[in-house]
Design an enzyme around this catalytic site. Structure first.
Site, PDB file in Angstrom:
ATOM      1  N   GLY A 168       0.831  -1.203   0.000  1.00  0.00           N
ATOM      2  CA  GLY A 168       0.000   0.000   0.000  1.00  0.00           C
ATOM      3  C   GLY A 168       0.862   1.248   0.000  1.00  0.00           C
ATOM      4  O   GLY A 168       2.009   1.251  -0.459  1.00  0.00           O
ATOM      5  N   GLY A 169       0.309   2.319   0.578  1.00  0.00           N
ATOM      6  CA  GLY A 169       1.021   3.600   0.613  1.00  0.00           C
ATOM      7  C   GLY A 169       2.339   3.517   1.349  1.00  0.00           C
ATOM      8  O   GLY A 169       3.217   4.375   1.178  1.00  0.00           O
ATOM      9  N   GLY A 402      23.692  13.720 -29.443  1.00  0.00           N
ATOM     10  CA  GLY A 402      23.184  14.207 -28.159  1.00  0.00           C
ATOM     11  C   GLY A 402      23.672  13.355 -27.012  1.00  0.00           C
ATOM     12  O   GLY A 402      23.858  13.839 -25.890  1.00  0.00           O
ATOM     13  N   ALA A 403      23.894  12.057 -27.298  1.00  0.00           N
ATOM     14  CA  ALA A 403      24.339  11.157 -26.233  1.00  0.00           C
ATOM     15  C   ALA A 403      25.759  11.526 -25.785  1.00  0.00           C
ATOM     16  O   ALA A 403      26.115  11.371 -24.614  1.00  0.00           O
ATOM     17  CB  ALA A 403      24.277   9.716 -26.705  1.00  0.00           C
TER      18      ALA A 403
END
Ligand code: HXC
Length: 512
Positions: A168-169, A402-403
């Site tokens: 859960g949370g 860009g890499a």
């Protein structure tokens, strides 16, 4: 009550707390391959160093009526290899380690204490989640922890160790911390369990397949370390701490220098000159860093990149590398997230970053574009640009487009960039480039295949080398691979007094 009676009462109350949920539940814990909260603390801390806090904390203020010994969590501090560390260790034998108001308050107290003195915090999670009987008080308790995890981020290292259920949370406290460790077979993390999933989506899945150690280490990337049992996990925690400072104003501990485990002479053979051949970048790393010092983080996730910690000449460094043997080392969504996070951790905690670059580009593909490779890839640029720790980059082979920029070039304020003679630094790889700039020439040729081959070779000879970048000063020097360790040691020494500042602001807005 006589003095003796008072002392007897104290001993009895202490024994009750230390017995946790009782022998039957302790036996159940053991038979499922798990230790108790106190046994885990004993294994983790230096003998005799642990001091428990809030031993008698309880929702019931009348000690004669107190139930739920320790409220399902053992908290305190001590030393690990002589260095102060705080801990909150959930006790599954007491109401399933579920979190109520007092349980949460105990965890918050150790987080506050750790922040006050500047020491790492370890949370050992083994819990059924929010204590259902305590309703909104339990929810508020989680909120109090999440807030503190966030404020402590970047101030003290926070490590979450999952040694049982975490559902859960409750999973969001580990997710807010720096590292998540899981034990195979006995730890699970998920937002909603198999039964709820079956009811909502009709999918059949086991607890282990849904949220076990392998799932979160290999598929989701939620966890950074996986171990086969609790002993191995405790050893991993100790190893990780050995690279980290106690807080953001401290320096990582220094160790005695050790020569690398792999001889530096092998470096010339590890990286194939043929750009289409893969290799294991971990061999390069191990031929450069101190022997047995490389600790890989996120070892099983996004394996087209390698991140971790190591020591060079005894000094802690963060390692970031492309992994050419997986997807040719391309940058994709997951590896961008993995690398960016590691850069930011190292920068928070004064750990210099060494980057080994051999990258053909960002991974092409419709799914990558749809998944947001643009915003994920941007995290790399952002994290490297923002980082002010010493940044040393070694370009071993491919460095395209860009890499190339994204793997920490001088434009992103790398302090020192070295290239090996095998480096190829250009806008595009030769094959892709001739398709664009020589398309008409190839189409018109008598023998297009031969023409293409000739043009690829011409492009490679002209552009695919480190010397244009070196001529422009983007690369400080082209070095023999065998010199790399010495060059890094010198650079770390030269940069030890580095000062770098950024404009004052509340905080930046990293793409996510
Ligand atoms: C109160 C709980 C509890 C809980 C377990 N127990 N979880 N008590 N609140 N959340 C108690 C059980 O009643 C039992 O008490 C003891 O702990 C041991 O649990 P068992 O079920 O016997 O253990 P086991 O069979 O190993 O199963 C473990 C488990 C299961 C899978 C974790 O207990 C379970 O499903 N618990 C509920 C999980 C859950 O739904 N939690 C709420 C999640 S929502 P006795 O007296 O019989 O020994 C949540 C919201 C957080 O956490 C939101 C934060 C923002």
């Amino acid at each position: 009550m006589s003095m003796q009676e008072k002392l007897d009462t104290l001993s009895k109350l202490r024994e009750t707390v230390e017995a946790g949920g009782g022998q039957k539940r302790i036996d159940k814990q053991h038979s499922s391959g798990k230790k108790t909260s106190r046994e885990r603390i004993n294994d983790l801390f230096d003998p005799g160093s642990f001091k428990e806090v809030d031993v008698f904390a309880n929702t019931e203020v009348d000690y004669r009526k107190a139930k739920n010994p320790g409220e399902g969590v053992t908290c305190g501090y001590g030393t690990i290899n002589g260095r102060r560390v705080y801990v909150a260790s959930q006790d599954f034998t007491v109401v399933g380690g579920s979190l109520g108001r007092v349980h949460a308050a105990k965890i918050c107290k150790v987080l506050d204490m750790a922040m006050k003195v500047g020491a790492p915090v370890i949370a050992i999670c083994d819990s059924g989640g929010a204590r259902i009987q305590e309703g909104v008080d339990a929810l508020d308790g989680y909120g109090q922890i999440f807030y503190r995890n966030t404020i402590a981020s970047g101030v003290i290292p926070q490590i979450s160790v999952i040694m049982g259920p975490c559902a859960g949370g409750a999973v969001y406290s580990p997710a807010l911390t720096d590292f998540v460790m899981m034990v195979s077979g006995t730890s699970q993390m998920f937002i909603t369990g198999p039964l709820v999933i079956k009811a909502v989506t009709g999918e059949d899945v086991s607890m282990e397949a849904l949220g076990g150690a392998a799932t979160h280490n290999q598929i989701s990337g939620v966890a950074h370390f996986m171990s086969n049992n609790e002993e191995e996990c405790i050893a991993q925690i100790k190893s990780l701490l050995s690279y980290l400072p106690l807080n953001n104003l401290d320096e990582p501990p220094a160790y005695d220098p050790v020569e690398p485990a792999i001889a530096k002479e092998t470096l010339v053979d590890i990286v194939p000159v043929d750009p289409n051949k893969g290799y294991d970048v971990r061999d390069v790393i191990n031929a450069i860093v101190d022997a047995n010092s490389f600790l890989e983080v996120h070892q099983y996730y996004a394996t087209n990149g390698v991140v971790g910690f190591a020591r060079v000449n005894g000094q802690s460094v963060g390692i970031i590398a492309n992994q050419p043997k997986v997807l040719a080392g391309c940058l994709d969504i997951n590896v961008s997230d993995k690398i960016a996070r590691h850069i930011r951790f190292c920068d928070c905690f004064n750990i210099p970053i060494i980057t080994f670059m051999d990258v053909p580009g960002y991974l092409p593909g419709v799914q990558q574009e749809y998944g947001g490779i643009i915003r994920h890839g941007a995290k790399l640029l952002y994290a490297y640009s923002e980082a002010t720790v010493p940044k040393i980059t070694i370009i071993t082979r491919k460095a395209y487009g860009g890499a190339y920029l994204a793997m920490c070039t001088s434009a992103l304020r790398a302090d020192t960039v070295y290239a090996w003679p095998t480096a190829e630094i250009a806008v595009m790889g030769p094959e892709g480039a001739v398709n664009v700039i020589n398309r008409k020439e190839i189409a018109a040729a008598e023998n297009p295949v031969e023409m293409r081959k000739k043009l690829v070779q011409e492009y490679r000879d002209r552009f695919a080398n480190p010397y244009i970048a070196a001529a422009r000063g983007y690369v400080q020097d082209v070095i023999h691979p065998q010199e790399t360790r010495e060059k890094i040691i010198d650079a770390l020494s030269d940069l030890s007094t580095k000062r770098a500042s950024r404009p004052r602001k509340k905080h930046g807005n990293i793409p996510c």
